[in-house]
Design a protein around this motif. Structure first.
Motif, PDB file in Angstrom:
ATOM      1  N   TYR A  30       0.842  -1.206   0.000  1.00 25.67           N
ATOM      2  CA  TYR A  30       0.000   0.000   0.000  1.00 25.67           C
ATOM      3  C   TYR A  30       0.875   1.253   0.000  1.00 25.67           C
ATOM      4  O   TYR A  30       0.604   2.217  -0.732  1.00 25.67           O
ATOM      5  CB  TYR A  30      -0.920  -0.015   1.214  1.00 25.67           C
ATOM      6  N   VAL A  33       2.446   1.664  -3.484  1.00 26.65           N
ATOM      7  CA  VAL A  33       1.478   2.063  -4.509  1.00 26.65           C
ATOM      8  C   VAL A  33       1.075   3.526  -4.333  1.00 26.65           C
ATOM      9  O   VAL A  33       1.030   4.294  -5.299  1.00 26.65           O
ATOM     10  CB  VAL A  33       0.247   1.143  -4.467  1.00 26.65           C
ATOM     11  N   TRP A  37       2.602   5.625  -7.356  1.00 25.34           N
ATOM     12  CA  TRP A  37       1.648   5.668  -8.464  1.00 25.34           C
ATOM     13  C   TRP A  37       1.711   6.989  -9.219  1.00 25.34           C
ATOM     14  O   TRP A  37       1.546   7.026 -10.442  1.00 25.34           O
ATOM     15  CB  TRP A  37       0.240   5.425  -7.942  1.00 25.34           C
ATOM     16  N   SER A  38       1.936   8.084  -8.507  1.00 22.47           N
ATOM     17  CA  SER A  38       1.981   9.396  -9.165  1.00 22.47           C
ATOM     18  C   SER A  38       3.174   9.512 -10.106  1.00 22.47           C
ATOM     19  O   SER A  38       3.129  10.266 -11.087  1.00 22.47           O
ATOM     20  CB  SER A  38       2.030  10.512  -8.113  1.00 22.47           C
ATOM     21  N   LEU A  40       4.541   6.840 -11.708  1.00 18.25           N
ATOM     22  CA  LEU A  40       4.407   5.839 -12.763  1.00 18.25           C
ATOM     23  C   LEU A  40       3.626   6.417 -13.937  1.00 18.25           C
ATOM     24  O   LEU A  40       2.489   6.849 -13.796  1.00 18.25           O
ATOM     25  CB  LEU A  40       3.700   4.599 -12.211  1.00 18.25           C
ATOM     26  N   SER A  41       4.252   6.403 -15.107  1.00 17.07           N
ATOM     27  CA  SER A  41       3.626   6.890 -16.326  1.00 17.07           C
ATOM     28  C   SER A  41       4.316   6.237 -17.514  1.00 17.07           C
ATOM     29  O   SER A  41       5.373   5.607 -17.383  1.00 17.07           O
ATOM     30  CB  SER A  41       3.715   8.415 -16.424  1.00 17.07           C
ATOM     31  N   TYR A 253      10.357   5.408  -5.428  1.00 16.68           N
ATOM     32  CA  TYR A 253       9.091   4.691  -5.232  1.00 16.68           C
ATOM     33  C   TYR A 253       8.542   4.187  -6.569  1.00 16.68           C
ATOM     34  O   TYR A 253       8.001   3.073  -6.649  1.00 16.68           O
ATOM     35  CB  TYR A 253       8.074   5.595  -4.549  1.00 16.68           C
ATOM     36  N   GLY A 254       8.673   4.995  -7.621  1.00 22.43           N
ATOM     37  CA  GLY A 254       8.230   4.546  -8.928  1.00 22.43           C
ATOM     38  C   GLY A 254       9.025   3.354  -9.428  1.00 22.43           C
ATOM     39  O   GLY A 254       8.463   2.409  -9.992  1.00 22.43           O
ATOM     40  N   LEU A 257       7.957   0.255  -7.571  1.00 19.25           N
ATOM     41  CA  LEU A 257       6.665  -0.230  -8.053  1.00 19.25           C
ATOM     42  C   LEU A 257       6.819  -0.982  -9.365  1.00 19.25           C
ATOM     43  O   LEU A 257       6.194  -2.039  -9.572  1.00 19.25           O
ATOM     44  CB  LEU A 257       5.706   0.945  -8.217  1.00 19.25           C
TER      45      LEU A 257
END
Length: 281
Positions: A30, A33, A37-38, A40-41, A253-254, A257
């Protein structure tokens, strides 16, 4: 003598331990993510790193990880399956065979950093390969061998002896029996073990730390005779060694992930193979 616990207490104990482990896993996932998540693109996945890896994407790290995993598979899978077939189908049951099996189990417990130092001494320095993709792939191949041998031999043991006897009874040689009957029957179990082993190898940092991985490469990454970028080492550097840790924390963090997604897809492939095989049975 200790009194045996009732089935109800055993069940609740198992449920509590399982829930505790899963709760920690859920919290970690959690956190990754939410914070990754922000970042990740599509651009983050397909762009090259820029400005000392404070901007841009992680494409070289992704391609380096995939290429390294393929090199590891080419080294470890044929040799590991061949060793398992010999031990289970041809080797006599004597002290030498038992010693080899015990050594393989012991090698499975050797810390990965020891494999990294061994790869540095053997491939990088001893064989003159230098820090490169091929040296790192060979090192990870050695690390993966004990697991592939053990899982393949276990899959071969699950094939009943009557299957082999039936093939021999219709005139097939031992080699033909193994090639056409035993290996196809054991293939789902073999592939499951191979995929799970490769997913573990894809997340290793210590073995490639000494043998060829680099943090930041401006050019292409993936040639066998050159240094390369990889997701686990990239994540390690972003999280602990970068000169602007707070600035690159979202990238870390990206990256974490993306690495988890790659490993998850590999594990999902193994579960699908097992599920498909159980349905066919």
């Amino acid at each position: 003598m200790m009194k045996k616990l009732s089935p109800v207490i055993e069940w609740f104990t198992l449920l509590f331990c399982t829930g505790t482990v899963l709760s920690f896993l859920v919290v970690i996932l959690y956190d990754l993510v939410v914070k990754g998540w922000s970042t990740l693109s599509w651009r983050f996945i397909t762009a090259l790193p820029t400005q000392g890896m404070t901007r841009g994407g992680i494409l070289p790290a992704i391609t380096g990880t995939i290429t390294l995993t393929l090199v590891t598979a080419l080294v470890a899978v044929p040799l590991g399956i061949g060793c398992a077939v010999y031990l289970n189908e041809y080797a006599p049951d004597n002290w030498m065979t038992r010693l080899i099996r015990g050594s393989i189990r012991n090698l499975s417990g050797v810390p990965s950093i020891i494999y990294g130092l061994f790869g540095l001494a053997l491939f990088v320095q001893g064989m003159g390969m230098g820090t490169s993709m091929i040296a790192a792939g060979l090192t990870l191949g050695l690390l993966s061998l004990p697991y592939i041998i053990s899982t393949t031999e276990e899959a071969l043991r699950r094939i009943p002896a009557s299957t082999r006897e039936a093939a021999l009874g219709i005139g097939a040689t031992q080699f033909e029996s193994i090639r056409d009957v035993v290996l196809p029957s054991a293939l789902p179990g073999i592939l499951t073990g191979v995929v799970l082993t490769l997913s573990r190898a894809a997340g290793e940092t210590a073995p490639i730390l000494f043998t060829g991985v680099a943090f930041y490469i401006t050019g292409s990454s993936g040639f066998l005779n050159q240094e390369f970028m990889a997701l686990p080492y990239h994540l390690y550097m972003l999280s602990t060694q970068h000169q602007s840790i707070e600035e690159v924390r979202p990238l870390a963090y990206g990256t974490a992930l993306v690495l988890i997604i790659v490993v998850f897809l590999l594990n999902l492939t193994a579960f699908y193979i097992r599920y498909k095989h159980s349905n066919n049975d």
